[in-house]
Write an enzyme that holds these catalytic residues in place. Structure first.
Site, PDB file in Angstrom:
ATOM      1  N   ASP A  94       0.845  -1.199   0.000  1.00 32.20           N
ATOM      2  CA  ASP A  94       0.000   0.000   0.000  1.00 32.20           C
ATOM      3  C   ASP A  94       0.884   1.254   0.000  1.00 32.20           C
ATOM      4  O   ASP A  94       2.093   1.167   0.187  1.00 32.20           O
ATOM      5  CB  ASP A  94      -0.962  -0.005   1.212  1.00 32.20           C
ATOM      6  CG  ASP A  94      -0.240   0.071   2.562  1.00 32.20           C
ATOM      7  OD1 ASP A  94      -0.454  -0.803   3.415  1.00 32.20           O
ATOM      8  OD2 ASP A  94       0.563   1.014   2.748  1.00 32.20           O
ATOM      9  N   HIS A 109       8.318  -5.595  -1.378  1.00 34.58           N
ATOM     10  CA  HIS A 109       7.446  -6.543  -2.085  1.00 34.58           C
ATOM     11  C   HIS A 109       6.611  -5.890  -3.170  1.00 34.58           C
ATOM     12  O   HIS A 109       5.602  -6.448  -3.593  1.00 34.58           O
ATOM     13  CB  HIS A 109       6.543  -7.274  -1.063  1.00 34.58           C
ATOM     14  CG  HIS A 109       7.320  -8.140  -0.140  1.00 34.58           C
ATOM     15  ND1 HIS A 109       6.835  -8.572   1.069  1.00 34.58           N
ATOM     16  CD2 HIS A 109       8.572  -8.647  -0.228  1.00 34.58           C
ATOM     17  CE1 HIS A 109       7.755  -9.321   1.677  1.00 34.58           C
ATOM     18  NE2 HIS A 109       8.823  -9.372   0.907  1.00 34.58           N
ATOM     19  N   GLY A 175       4.715  -4.327  13.302  1.00 33.31           N
ATOM     20  CA  GLY A 175       3.607  -5.052  12.686  1.00 33.31           C
ATOM     21  C   GLY A 175       4.005  -6.050  11.629  1.00 33.31           C
ATOM     22  O   GLY A 175       3.420  -6.087  10.546  1.00 33.31           O
TER      23      GLY A 175
HETATM   24  N1  APR Z   1      -0.606  -3.069  15.132  1.00 31.11           N
HETATM   25  C1  APR Z   1       0.615  -3.665  15.028  1.00 31.11           C
HETATM   26  N2  APR Z   1       0.799  -4.943  14.625  1.00 31.11           N
HETATM   27  C2  APR Z   1      -0.308  -5.645  14.323  1.00 31.11           C
HETATM   28  C3  APR Z   1      -1.614  -5.098  14.405  1.00 31.11           C
HETATM   29  C4  APR Z   1      -1.735  -3.760  14.832  1.00 31.11           C
HETATM   30  N3  APR Z   1      -2.935  -3.175  14.933  1.00 31.11           N
HETATM   31  N4  APR Z   1      -2.499  -6.079  14.031  1.00 31.11           N
HETATM   32  C5  APR Z   1      -1.770  -7.170  13.723  1.00 31.11           C
HETATM   33  N5  APR Z   1      -0.460  -6.924  13.912  1.00 31.11           N
HETATM   34  C6  APR Z   1       0.696  -7.794  13.703  1.00 31.11           C
HETATM   35  C7  APR Z   1       0.424  -9.267  13.881  1.00 31.11           C
HETATM   36  O1  APR Z   1       0.608  -9.620  15.253  1.00 31.11           O
HETATM   37  C8  APR Z   1       1.488  -9.888  12.986  1.00 31.11           C
HETATM   38  O2  APR Z   1       2.688 -10.089  13.700  1.00 31.11           O
HETATM   39  O3  APR Z   1       1.069  -7.633  12.356  1.00 31.11           O
HETATM   40  C9  APR Z   1       1.718  -8.822  11.918  1.00 31.11           C
HETATM   41  C10 APR Z   1       1.135  -9.195  10.585  1.00 31.11           C
HETATM   42  O4  APR Z   1       1.876 -10.288  10.113  1.00 31.11           O
HETATM   43  P1  APR Z   1       1.618 -10.792   8.619  1.00 31.11           P
HETATM   44  O5  APR Z   1       0.149 -10.833   8.366  1.00 31.11           O
HETATM   45  O6  APR Z   1       2.443 -12.029   8.442  1.00 31.11           O
HETATM   46  O7  APR Z   1       2.195  -9.619   7.726  1.00 31.11           O
HETATM   47  P2  APR Z   1       3.690  -9.427   7.264  1.00 31.11           P
HETATM   48  O8  APR Z   1       4.641  -9.800   8.356  1.00 31.11           O
HETATM   49  O9  APR Z   1       3.793  -8.052   6.708  1.00 31.11           O
HETATM   50  O10 APR Z   1       3.812 -10.491   6.062  1.00 31.11           O
HETATM   51  C11 APR Z   1       5.008 -10.433   5.321  1.00 31.11           C
HETATM   52  O11 APR Z   1       4.075 -11.986   3.737  1.00 31.11           O
HETATM   53  O12 APR Z   1       2.038 -12.336   2.903  1.00 31.11           O
HETATM   54  C12 APR Z   1       3.305 -11.956   2.546  1.00 31.11           C
HETATM   55  O13 APR Z   1       4.226 -10.514   0.956  1.00 31.11           O
HETATM   56  C13 APR Z   1       3.306 -10.570   2.006  1.00 31.11           C
HETATM   57  O14 APR Z   1       4.519  -8.633   2.726  1.00 31.11           O
HETATM   58  C14 APR Z   1       3.807  -9.759   3.180  1.00 31.11           C
HETATM   59  C15 APR Z   1       4.711 -10.727   3.882  1.00 31.11           C
END
Ligand code: APR
Length: 235
Positions: A94, A109, A175
């Site tokens: 985003d 990404h 996050g």
């Molecule tokens: N504030 C902070 N952290 C949060 C919140 C919030 N309100 N809500 C959820 N989280 C945390 C969760 O606890 C989790 O650790 O955000 C994290 C989200 O993890 P993922 O969904 O795995 O996202 P991300 O780590 O960015 O994934 C990495 O995986 O799916 C692929 O390419 C995609 O860029 C992405 C990559």
């Protein structure tokens, strides 16, 4: 004359920083992938097998991003630029960091608002909020694809991200589940002496490492608090 350069802060963000803007994370229950399996919409094989489904999947995500707004975490990170040299390195596709005003954002990404030639990766187009359809072609006549790094594809910006991280005075991860590589390995490149913080309500100590300070709060709560501290008494 003693020249004290601005301290460098590298901020490494994942889907959690945009969760409070209404953009679903990937691994939280009810995460984004539920109506689609990753292998059906976010891999080169999926693109070869059913490009229309892939285009539609990202058209839906693009609409969701356009209707979202930066939240308190994105806005607080912009404020850091008053006193620090701030480099955002995000796993998110985003543009909320940009819309919050952050001036240096590196996307590991890819970016949802961009499309690229499927034969020349250097041909990238800003499509803003438009839908990408079958038949939309690049200047060389190839079908345009989302400018996204799919699972199994290399992360071209990783080398640059590692260099930036290796020069950080402060490294803040926000996050991210730290489950996707090579992005998650970025933490290892923060210098020994750098201040290291992880902000995540479900932060896992074992994934971050013992030298990280853990703030087990949401981004919307934890980031403004940390930014306030850094702006007011970090020297
Ligand atoms: N504030 C902070 N952290 C949060 C919140 C919030 N309100 N809500 C959820 N989280 C945390 C969760 O606890 C989790 O650790 O955000 C994290 C989200 O993890 P993922 O969904 O795995 O996202 P991300 O780590 O960015 O994934 C990495 O995986 O799916 C692929 O390419 C995609 O860029 C992405 C990559």
């Amino acid at each position: 004359m003693h020249f004290c350069r601005m301290k460098r802060i590298v901020v490494f963000t994942g889907a959690g920083v945009s969760a409070e803007s209404g953009i679903k994370t990937f691994r939280d229950s009810g995460g984004l992938w539920e109506e689609h399996r990753i292998e059906d919409v976010a891999t080169p094989e999926a693109w070869r097998r059913n490009p229309g489904l892939v285009l539609e999947f990202y058209n839906q995500r693009r609409k969701q991003v356009l209707s979202a707004m930066p939240n308190a975490a994105h806005l607080a990170l912009k404020q850091l630029e008053e006193k620090f040299e701030v480099q955002i390195i995000t796993q998110n596709i985003d543009d909320l960091h940009e819309r919050a005003g952050s001036s240096k954002v590196l996307h590991l990404h890819g970016e949802i608002r961009k499309a690229r030639s499927s034969i020349d990766p250097g041909l990238v187009y800003d499509i803003e909020g438009e839908s990408l359809l079958t038949g939309d072609c690049c200047a060389l006549g190839s079908q345009l694809r989302p400018h996204i790094v799919w699972f199994g594809e290399s992360v071209p910006a990783m080398e640059e991200a590692i260099l930036m991280t290796s020069e950080a005075d402060v490294f803040i991860a926000i996050g991210t589940s730290l489950e996707v590589y090579p992005a998650a390995s970025l933490l290892l490149y923060a210098p020994e002496q750098a201040m290291k913080v992880l902000i995540d309500p479900r932060a896992s100590r074992d994934k971050a490492g013992k030298e990280f300070t853990i703030i087990a709060k949401t981004a919307g709560e934890g980031v403004p608090e940390l930014v306030h501290k850094l702006l007011n008494n970090y020297v």
